[in-house]
Design a protein around this motif. Structure first.
Motif, short mmCIF file in Angstrom:
data_model
loop_
_atom_site.label_atom_id
_atom_site.label_comp_id
_atom_site.label_asym_id
_atom_site.label_seq_id
_atom_site.Cartn_x
_atom_site.Cartn_y
_atom_site.Cartn_z
N GLU A 1 8.44 5.72 15.93
CA GLU A 1 7.84 7.10 15.66
C GLU A 1 7.00 7.64 16.96
OE1 GLU A 1 6.15 10.31 14.86
OE2 GLU A 1 7.68 9.58 13.32
N HIS B 1 8.10 5.76 10.81
CA HIS B 1 7.26 6.31 9.55
C HIS B 1 8.41 6.71 8.74
CE1 HIS B 1 4.74 8.78 7.29
NE2 HIS B 1 3.66 8.24 7.81
N LYS B 2 8.64 6.00 7.44
CA LYS B 2 9.71 6.27 6.67
C LYS B 2 9.79 7.49 5.96
CE LYS B 2 9.99 1.31 5.27
NZ LYS B 2 9.03 0.94 5.92
N ASN C 1 12.47 10.74 5.55
CA ASN C 1 12.97 11.37 4.52
C ASN C 1 12.75 12.75 4.61
OD1 ASN C 1 14.30 9.06 2.62
ND2 ASN C 1 12.70 7.87 3.71
N ARG D 1 18.06 9.85 4.03
CA ARG D 1 17.67 8.89 3.05
C ARG D 1 17.61 7.65 3.98
NH1 ARG D 1 21.32 8.36 -1.98
NH2 ARG D 1 19.51 6.90 -2.78
N PHE D 2 16.34 7.10 4.00
CA PHE D 2 15.89 6.00 4.94
C PHE D 2 15.04 5.18 4.32
CE2 PHE D 2 13.58 4.24 8.45
CZ PHE D 2 14.45 3.79 9.44
N SER D 3 15.30 4.18 3.89
CA SER D 3 14.44 2.90 3.21
C SER D 3 13.82 2.01 4.17
CB SER D 3 15.36 2.22 2.35
OG SER D 3 16.30 1.31 2.82
N GLY D 4 14.16 2.03 5.73
CA GLY D 4 13.80 1.12 6.60
C GLY D 4 14.60 0.78 7.66
N HIS D 5 14.22 0.08 8.60
CA HIS D 5 15.01 -0.37 9.76
C HIS D 5 16.27 -1.05 9.44
CE1 HIS D 5 11.85 0.63 13.14
NE2 HIS D 5 13.04 0.86 13.67
N TYR E 1 19.05 0.48 7.45
CA TYR E 1 19.82 1.45 8.47
C TYR E 1 20.58 0.73 9.54
CZ TYR E 1 20.57 5.24 11.54
OH TYR E 1 20.95 6.26 12.46
N HIS F 1 11.83 -4.65 -0.64
CA HIS F 1 10.77 -3.74 -0.95
C HIS F 1 11.20 -2.94 -2.42
CE1 HIS F 1 10.25 -3.56 3.44
NE2 HIS F 1 8.98 -4.15 3.00
#
Length: 332
Positions: free
Chosen positions: A12, A121-122, A126, A131-135, A138, A167
């Motif tokens: 970020e 920064h998720k 988003n 749609r991004f839940s984390g590294h 992805y 998570h």
């Protein structure tokens, strides 16, 4: 493998990732560190911090070089909007993902040994429509790989904690612990400890889910119905897996003395222990990806961006672990 080339995505742009990149460039490293980032962002952050920084274009066709103090190799990715320290801007979300895409491509092409990621920064990603839940998720999708296993370790690898679930709400954890998935998780840990940590026959301690590992079924049957059978099946495959063990005594020195990794059943069962051990030098490692990937184990810390209060310890540890893993994988 000689000098490793490590790609660094600062994450970020409004957070402390650019600060970290600028600060680790202030002293020499035994690896070539390549920032996959907007060069103007790094120059602006260096100027704001009063730090000297020379950016040198990376030459992927040449052999990696050790990093000299005050310099940083750069693989430039343009940022659409000027970033202000501490102020999120959804217009830069695509830029954050573009840096990851570029870094993955270079690692898969074999011109870089590992990827080290800074904090993202998720929510803002988003908000930008992704749609991004984390590294981890992805990168798994980007690499078209099996679900990776999250492992946290310290810079000296004195403790390695892996997670069977990551998570999710605690109420969903019991249903997510299934025989096949748990077996795959144990297999991945075993294989990666051999391939990327140079261990011949790793020993994995597996925690139970319930207090006292279920107390023979009186405090829950997950250990009897799922966890113990998965461990026994792993042992039949030649894996030195021990458990299920009560989590409240698993992390004692006597238990850990001959263990190479611990597999915890859920996030807050295992991670508080390792973060208490050494928060500023804890590293997030993705096991099971086709590329070596480590990460800092902290967030974007927007309030600290552009200030003197940024600790580079976790990034330094992530770079060290990434280099060690890459060298182990290549037989160095």
């Amino acid at each position: 493998m000689g000098i490793p080339r490590l790609l660094l995505t600062p994450g970020e742009p409004a957070g402390i990732g650019p600060d970290l990149a600028v600060r680790i460039a202030q002293h020499a490293h035994g690896a070539e560190i390549v920032a996959v980032a907007d060069p103007d962002l790094l120059r602006e952050r260096a100027h704001a911090l009063g730090l000297a920084l020379t950016l040198e274009s990376v030459d992927y066709s040449a052999a990696p070089r050790v990093q000299a103090a005050g310099t940083l190799a750069i693989d430039p990715v343009a940022m659409p909007a000027t970033a202000q320290a501490g102020v999120l801007d959804a217009r830069n979300a695509d830029y954050v993902l573009a840096t990851l895409d570029r870094a993955v491509d270079q690692c898969q092409a074999g011109v870089a040994a590992a990827l080290v990621t800074g904090p993202v920064h998720k929510a803002v990603i988003n908000q930008a429509g992704h749609r991004f839940s984390g590294h981890t998720g992805y990168l798994a999708a980007r690499c078209d790989s099996q679900p990776p296993v999250m492992m946290l370790t310290t810079d000296d690898a004195s403790l390695r904690v892996c997670l069977a679930t990551v998570h999710m709400p605690l109420s969903e954890v019991p249903g997510a612990i299934r025989f096949d998935e748990l077996g795959q998780c144990i297999d991945t840990i075993h294989q990666q400890l051999i391939a990327r940590f140079g261990l011949d026959r790793p020993r994995i301690l597996v925690a139970g889910l319930n207090p006292h590992a279920g107390e023979a079924g009186y405090l829950g049957r997950e250990e009897i119905d799922t966890i113990a059978p998965a461990i026994e099946a792993a042992r039949e495959r030649g894996i030195d897996a021990i458990g299920p063990l009560p989590a409240d005594t698993l992390f004692t020195p006597d238990r850990l003395a001959d263990a190479d990794a611990v597999l915890a059943m859920y996030h807050d069962q295992g991670l508080p222990v390792i973060k208490h051990l050494g928060f500023s030098r804890t590293v997030n490692v993705s096991l099971g990806l086709p590329i070596v990937r480590t990460s800092v184990d902290h967030g974007t810390a927007l309030a600290l961006a552009g200030t003197e209060h940024v600790n580079t310890g976790s990034l330094e540890a992530a770079l060290k672990i990434a280099a060690d893993m890459a060298q182990a994988e290549h037989g160095a």
